[in-house]
Write an enzyme that holds these catalytic residues in place. Structure first.
Site, PDB file in Angstrom:
ATOM      1  N   TYR A 111       0.835  -1.211   0.000  1.00 55.93           N
ATOM      2  CA  TYR A 111       0.000   0.000   0.000  1.00 55.93           C
ATOM      3  C   TYR A 111       0.867   1.257   0.000  1.00 55.93           C
ATOM      4  O   TYR A 111       0.583   2.229  -0.686  1.00 55.93           O
ATOM      5  CB  TYR A 111      -0.974  -0.031   1.191  1.00 55.93           C
ATOM      6  N   ARG A 132       1.754   1.946  -3.454  1.00 57.26           N
ATOM      7  CA  ARG A 132       0.632   2.474  -4.256  1.00 57.26           C
ATOM      8  C   ARG A 132       0.294   3.898  -3.835  1.00 57.26           C
ATOM      9  O   ARG A 132      -0.027   4.758  -4.651  1.00 57.26           O
ATOM     10  CB  ARG A 132      -0.592   1.568  -4.091  1.00 57.26           C
ATOM     11  N   ASP A 180      -8.106   6.510  -4.915  1.00 57.54           N
ATOM     12  CA  ASP A 180      -7.019   7.493  -5.048  1.00 57.54           C
ATOM     13  C   ASP A 180      -7.443   8.936  -4.788  1.00 57.54           C
ATOM     14  O   ASP A 180      -6.600   9.822  -4.676  1.00 57.54           O
ATOM     15  CB  ASP A 180      -6.358   7.367  -6.437  1.00 57.54           C
ATOM     16  N   HIS A 236     -15.254   1.592  -2.533  1.00 55.06           N
ATOM     17  CA  HIS A 236     -14.226   0.724  -1.945  1.00 55.06           C
ATOM     18  C   HIS A 236     -13.305   1.471  -1.003  1.00 55.06           C
ATOM     19  O   HIS A 236     -12.186   1.030  -0.736  1.00 55.06           O
ATOM     20  CB  HIS A 236     -13.422   0.031  -3.067  1.00 55.06           C
ATOM     21  N   GLY A 238     -13.681   3.260 -17.594  1.00 53.49           N
ATOM     22  CA  GLY A 238     -12.453   2.640 -17.114  1.00 53.49           C
ATOM     23  C   GLY A 238     -12.618   1.522 -16.120  1.00 53.49           C
ATOM     24  O   GLY A 238     -11.868   1.442 -15.144  1.00 53.49           O
TER      25      GLY A 238
HETATM   26  C1  BV8 Z   1     -17.816  -8.919  -1.041  1.00 51.34           C
HETATM   27  C2  BV8 Z   1     -10.087  -1.612  -2.827  1.00 51.34           C
HETATM   28  C3  BV8 Z   1     -19.082 -10.111   0.611  1.00 51.34           C
HETATM   29  C4  BV8 Z   1      -8.799  -2.143  -2.264  1.00 51.34           C
HETATM   30  C5  BV8 Z   1     -11.027  -3.381  -4.249  1.00 51.34           C
HETATM   31  C6  BV8 Z   1     -14.546 -15.225  -3.025  1.00 51.34           C
HETATM   32  C7  BV8 Z   1     -14.368 -14.775  -1.737  1.00 51.34           C
HETATM   33  C8  BV8 Z   1     -14.851 -13.536  -1.322  1.00 51.34           C
HETATM   34  C9  BV8 Z   1     -15.518 -12.731  -2.222  1.00 51.34           C
HETATM   35  C10 BV8 Z   1     -15.662 -13.183  -3.504  1.00 51.34           C
HETATM   36  C11 BV8 Z   1     -15.195 -14.415  -3.933  1.00 51.34           C
HETATM   37  N1  BV8 Z   1     -15.521 -14.569  -5.247  1.00 51.34           N
HETATM   38  C12 BV8 Z   1     -16.154 -13.450  -5.667  1.00 51.34           C
HETATM   39  C13 BV8 Z   1     -16.249 -12.624  -4.637  1.00 51.34           C
HETATM   40  C14 BV8 Z   1     -16.804 -11.315  -4.633  1.00 51.34           C
HETATM   41  C15 BV8 Z   1     -15.630 -10.354  -4.844  1.00 51.34           C
HETATM   42  C16 BV8 Z   1     -15.423 -10.242  -6.331  1.00 51.34           C
HETATM   43  O1  BV8 Z   1     -16.206  -9.598  -6.989  1.00 51.34           O
HETATM   44  N2  BV8 Z   1     -14.363 -10.891  -6.839  1.00 51.34           N
HETATM   45  C17 BV8 Z   1     -14.120 -10.843  -8.264  1.00 51.34           C
HETATM   46  C18 BV8 Z   1     -12.622 -10.842  -8.519  1.00 51.34           C
HETATM   47  C19 BV8 Z   1     -14.809 -12.051  -8.906  1.00 51.34           C
HETATM   48  N3  BV8 Z   1     -16.035  -9.120  -4.251  1.00 51.34           N
HETATM   49  C20 BV8 Z   1     -15.695  -8.851  -2.984  1.00 51.34           C
HETATM   50  O2  BV8 Z   1     -14.975  -9.524  -2.298  1.00 51.34           O
HETATM   51  C21 BV8 Z   1     -16.354  -7.615  -2.421  1.00 51.34           C
HETATM   52  N4  BV8 Z   1     -16.950  -7.938  -1.153  1.00 51.34           N
HETATM   53  O3  BV8 Z   1     -18.288  -9.558  -1.922  1.00 51.34           O
HETATM   54  O4  BV8 Z   1     -18.070  -9.162   0.282  1.00 51.34           O
HETATM   55  C22 BV8 Z   1     -19.580  -9.647   1.881  1.00 51.34           C
HETATM   56  C23 BV8 Z   1     -20.815  -9.004   1.928  1.00 51.34           C
HETATM   57  C24 BV8 Z   1     -21.275  -8.562   3.140  1.00 51.34           C
HETATM   58  C25 BV8 Z   1     -20.504  -8.751   4.293  1.00 51.34           C
HETATM   59  C26 BV8 Z   1     -19.258  -9.375   4.219  1.00 51.34           C
HETATM   60  C27 BV8 Z   1     -18.782  -9.816   3.002  1.00 51.34           C
HETATM   61  C28 BV8 Z   1     -15.313  -6.526  -2.174  1.00 51.34           C
HETATM   62  C29 BV8 Z   1     -14.604  -6.184  -3.456  1.00 51.34           C
HETATM   63  C30 BV8 Z   1     -13.752  -4.918  -3.244  1.00 51.34           C
HETATM   64  C31 BV8 Z   1     -12.284  -5.259  -3.325  1.00 51.34           C
HETATM   65  N5  BV8 Z   1     -11.492  -4.027  -3.235  1.00 51.34           N
HETATM   66  N6  BV8 Z   1     -10.353  -2.220  -4.141  1.00 51.34           N
HETATM   67  C32 BV8 Z   1      -7.608  -1.668  -3.021  1.00 51.34           C
HETATM   68  O5  BV8 Z   1      -7.749  -0.918  -4.010  1.00 51.34           O
HETATM   69  O6  BV8 Z   1      -6.490  -2.030  -2.589  1.00 51.34           O
HETATM   70  S1  BV8 Z   1     -11.334  -4.006  -5.774  1.00 51.34           S
HETATM   71  C33 BV8 Z   1     -10.404  -3.221  -6.907  1.00 51.34           C
HETATM   72  O7  BV8 Z   1     -10.357  -4.054  -8.042  1.00 51.34           O
HETATM   73  C34 BV8 Z   1     -10.991  -1.930  -7.420  1.00 51.34           C
HETATM   74  O8  BV8 Z   1     -11.619  -1.196  -6.425  1.00 51.34           O
HETATM   75  C35 BV8 Z   1     -11.952  -2.346  -8.505  1.00 51.34           C
HETATM   76  O9  BV8 Z   1     -13.206  -2.642  -7.978  1.00 51.34           O
HETATM   77  C36 BV8 Z   1     -11.318  -3.633  -8.961  1.00 51.34           C
HETATM   78  C37 BV8 Z   1     -10.520  -3.375 -10.213  1.00 51.34           C
HETATM   79  O10 BV8 Z   1     -11.459  -3.230 -11.199  1.00 51.34           O
HETATM   80  P1  BV8 Z   1     -11.347  -1.997 -12.183  1.00 51.34           P
HETATM   81  O11 BV8 Z   1     -11.421  -0.739 -11.415  1.00 51.34           O
HETATM   82  O12 BV8 Z   1     -12.348  -2.252 -13.213  1.00 51.34           O
HETATM   83  O13 BV8 Z   1      -9.874  -2.080 -12.779  1.00 51.34           O
HETATM   84  P2  BV8 Z   1      -9.318  -3.169 -13.800  1.00 51.34           P
HETATM   85  O14 BV8 Z   1      -7.841  -3.079 -13.758  1.00 51.34           O
HETATM   86  O15 BV8 Z   1      -9.991  -4.484 -13.562  1.00 51.34           O
HETATM   87  O16 BV8 Z   1      -9.841  -2.664 -15.210  1.00 51.34           O
HETATM   88  C38 BV8 Z   1      -9.363  -1.449 -15.727  1.00 51.34           C
HETATM   89  C39 BV8 Z   1     -10.210  -1.150 -16.943  1.00 51.34           C
HETATM   90  O17 BV8 Z   1      -9.812   0.126 -17.451  1.00 51.34           O
HETATM   91  C40 BV8 Z   1     -10.021  -2.141 -18.082  1.00 51.34           C
HETATM   92  O18 BV8 Z   1     -11.296  -2.466 -18.618  1.00 51.34           O
HETATM   93  C41 BV8 Z   1      -9.204  -1.369 -19.106  1.00 51.34           C
HETATM   94  O19 BV8 Z   1      -9.536  -1.748 -20.433  1.00 51.34           O
HETATM   95  C42 BV8 Z   1      -9.634   0.026 -18.837  1.00 51.34           C
HETATM   96  N7  BV8 Z   1      -8.658   1.054 -19.197  1.00 51.34           N
HETATM   97  C43 BV8 Z   1      -7.317   0.939 -19.342  1.00 51.34           C
HETATM   98  N8  BV8 Z   1      -6.791   2.135 -19.670  1.00 51.34           N
HETATM   99  C44 BV8 Z   1      -7.827   3.020 -19.721  1.00 51.34           C
HETATM  100  C45 BV8 Z   1      -9.017   2.339 -19.423  1.00 51.34           C
HETATM  101  N9  BV8 Z   1     -10.219   2.937 -19.394  1.00 51.34           N
HETATM  102  C46 BV8 Z   1     -10.254   4.253 -19.681  1.00 51.34           C
HETATM  103  N10 BV8 Z   1      -9.158   4.990 -19.967  1.00 51.34           N
HETATM  104  C47 BV8 Z   1      -7.938   4.403 -19.998  1.00 51.34           C
HETATM  105  N11 BV8 Z   1      -6.850   5.135 -20.292  1.00 51.34           N
END
Ligand code: BV8
Length: 261
Positions: A77, A80, A114, A129, A200
């Protein structure tokens, strides 16, 4: 109005999107890491270069990882935060802030931690988040610390000035629930908007990624800005292919001309 335009001439789609935005009464802008890419902050799915390239954020952003090796996760962290501290809002963030000045009602619902939307001038920002600018002790009894509150501590992770437990960033880790107030507000605003602009995000992390479907099911027109198709492309009515820092300023210019026409 929900026009589905599949890969027509990009300018047609941009003009249609601008017309939809110019008419919006309640716009929700849903953003992910991609909107901060042009500020120099790596996204989650594009591997970083350097030291952290070998680590998977999904494995580090978890309570288990922090319990197992708090010093290591803390140093990730710190890395980052350092990158974000040197980052400036990019033209994409600034264009979103400009929409707030042009349109009757604009709210930003972000997955990012951020704080760049706020620094760009957006005043209605929901951080689904959490934020990298706030810290709490590990069991959550003492909250709202900033970097300055423990900058002089040498131990990593630093300890809570009140109770001596380790501090952690006030971000949502995988497996943790989203902050109820933020989550409920995001759901309400997604259900109440008439247009949702997505920028994004790969749309794979739930429950955040459900917001566009909430908007769509409530009858909103959904516009997606991304250099490539993403998991939300099926939900969107209009897809604007390109980086946010280029597409959004063009879009705002077109919205302006629709408003002035
Ligand atoms: C929950 C903060 C339940 C921290 C983040 C097994 C166990 C536990 C949970 C799960 C599991 N399986 C599934 C889950 C649910 C899980 C989940 O969804 N997993 C996914 C991987 C399947 N979710 C959770 O765990 C959530 N909580 O379910 O809890 C619960 C409920 C009640 C009570 C108790 C428990 C919590 C999820 C939050 C995690 N924290 N961030 C930190 O930052 O350190 S997640 C983090 O990753 C981000 O916040 C964001 O959400 C995610 C990244 O996604 P994006 O932002 O979309 O970024 P990414 O890199 O993926 O994509 C970038 C995009 O930009 C691309 O499309 C690219 O093409 C595009 N791009 C590139 N360049 C550009 C662009 N776009 C525009 N302009 C450009 N120049």
């Amino acid at each position: 109005m929900s026009e589905r335009l599949d890969d027509p001439r990009p300018d047609d789609v941009l003009q249609t999107a601008a017309r939809v935005l110019a008419r919006s009464a309640k716009l929700a802008v849903f953003t992910g890491a991609g909107v901060s890419k042009e500020s120099g902050i790596p996204t989650f799915r594009e591997p970083e270069t350097g030291l952290w390239a070998q680590y998977d954020p999904m494995q580090l952003a978890t309570p288990e990882a922090y319990r197992k090796d708090p010093a290591f996760v803390w140093s990730w962290y710190e890395h980052r935060f350092g990158v974000a501290a040197d980052a400036e809002p990019n033209p994409g963030h600034l264009a979103i802030a400009e929409l707030e000045r042009l349109l009757p009602r604009v709210v930003v619902i972000t997955q990012n931690i951020d704080g760049l939307h706020q620094r760009a001038g957006s005043s209605q920002v929901i951080e689904l988040h959490g934020s990298m600018h706030s810290f709490r002790c590990i069991d959550g009894r003492h909250r709202g610390y900033s970097w300055d509150d423990f900058a002089e501590q040498k131990e990593k992770p630093p300890r809570c000035p009140e109770c001596g437990d380790y501090l952690r960033p006030e971000v949502v880790w995988f497996g943790e629930g989203l902050p109820p107030d933020a989550f409920n507000a995001a759901q309400r605003l997604s259900a109440g908007c008439d247009v949702m602009l997505i920028v994004g995000t790969s749309g794979v992390v739930y429950p955040a990624a459900a917001m566009p479907m909430v908007a769509k099911e409530a009858g909103a027109t959904v516009i997606d800005v991304n250099p490539e198709r993403d998991a939300l492309s099926q939900t969107c009515d209009l897809f604007l292919r390109g980086p946010g820092g280029e597409v959004l300023p063009e879009l705002v210019l077109a919205v302006r001309s629709h408003l002035e026409a």
